[in-house]
Scaffold this motif. Sequence first.
Motif, mmCIF file in Angstrom:
data_model
loop_
_atom_site.group_PDB
_atom_site.id
_atom_site.type_symbol
_atom_site.label_atom_id
_atom_site.label_comp_id
_atom_site.label_asym_id
_atom_site.label_seq_id
_atom_site.Cartn_x
_atom_site.Cartn_y
_atom_site.Cartn_z
ATOM 1 N N SER A 61 0.807 -1.219 0.000
ATOM 2 C CA SER A 61 0.000 0.000 0.000
ATOM 3 C C SER A 61 0.840 1.270 0.000
ATOM 4 O O SER A 61 0.335 2.355 -0.268
ATOM 5 C CB SER A 61 -0.961 0.007 1.186
ATOM 6 N N SER A 62 2.130 1.167 0.240
ATOM 7 C CA SER A 62 2.988 2.359 0.249
ATOM 8 C C SER A 62 3.111 2.982 -1.148
ATOM 9 O O SER A 62 3.551 4.126 -1.266
ATOM 10 C CB SER A 62 4.373 2.025 0.797
ATOM 11 N N ILE A 63 2.712 2.262 -2.192
ATOM 12 C CA ILE A 63 2.791 2.855 -3.527
ATOM 13 C C ILE A 63 1.852 4.053 -3.657
ATOM 14 O O ILE A 63 2.007 4.869 -4.544
ATOM 15 C CB ILE A 63 2.516 1.832 -4.644
ATOM 16 N N PHE A 64 0.885 4.181 -2.725
ATOM 17 C CA PHE A 64 -0.022 5.307 -2.745
ATOM 18 C C PHE A 64 0.456 6.478 -1.900
ATOM 19 O O PHE A 64 -0.207 7.497 -1.828
ATOM 20 C CB PHE A 64 -1.430 4.871 -2.288
ATOM 21 N N ASN A 65 1.605 6.321 -1.261
ATOM 22 C CA ASN A 65 2.160 7.388 -0.438
ATOM 23 C C ASN A 65 2.803 8.421 -1.356
ATOM 24 O O ASN A 65 3.849 8.178 -1.949
ATOM 25 C CB ASN A 65 3.185 6.812 0.554
ATOM 26 N N CYS A 66 2.204 9.583 -1.440
ATOM 27 C CA CYS A 66 2.680 10.623 -2.346
ATOM 28 C C CYS A 66 3.464 11.713 -1.636
ATOM 29 O O CYS A 66 3.725 12.771 -2.204
ATOM 30 C CB CYS A 66 1.493 11.255 -3.074
ATOM 31 N N SER A 67 3.826 11.502 -0.406
ATOM 32 C CA SER A 67 4.534 12.540 0.342
ATOM 33 C C SER A 67 5.946 12.717 -0.191
ATOM 34 O O SER A 67 6.547 11.843 -0.790
ATOM 35 C CB SER A 67 4.582 12.183 1.829
ATOM 36 N N ASN A 68 6.464 13.899 0.021
ATOM 37 C CA ASN A 68 7.841 14.214 -0.411
ATOM 38 C C ASN A 68 8.842 13.982 0.715
ATOM 39 O O ASN A 68 9.960 14.451 0.656
ATOM 40 C CB ASN A 68 7.924 15.672 -0.873
ATOM 41 N N ASN A 69 8.439 13.273 1.750
ATOM 42 C CA ASN A 69 9.320 13.002 2.888
ATOM 43 C C ASN A 69 10.193 11.794 2.609
ATOM 44 O O ASN A 69 9.893 10.697 2.980
ATOM 45 C CB ASN A 69 8.493 12.750 4.161
#
Length: 93
Positions: free
Chosen positions: A84-92
């Motif tokens: 599910s991390s493929i949906f993490n769009c953060s720039n962190n």
Amino acid sequence: NKSYFEVHLKGNNRDYLFYLDEKSFELSLETVISPNSTRETTYSDYRKINGILMPFLIETKNQGSTFSTSRIIQVIEFNAVFDSSIFNCSNNK
């Protein structure tokens, strides 16, 4: 020579025409007619995936335009497991 069922729906200022093969019920052609354009999408190269027929070739063209698209499907998976991390769009990063 194939025979087709024609399904005609109206809504949102558009007409939708669906042509289904009389024997297999595969969607063969979808036509969307709106006040400014007509779009035709053909579905073909059906294959069984987990017992469900799915089109592996989808071609779309717009009336009055030389532009068209072809989508060649390589793989279809149902209920595929993925991170599910493929949906993490953060720039962190």
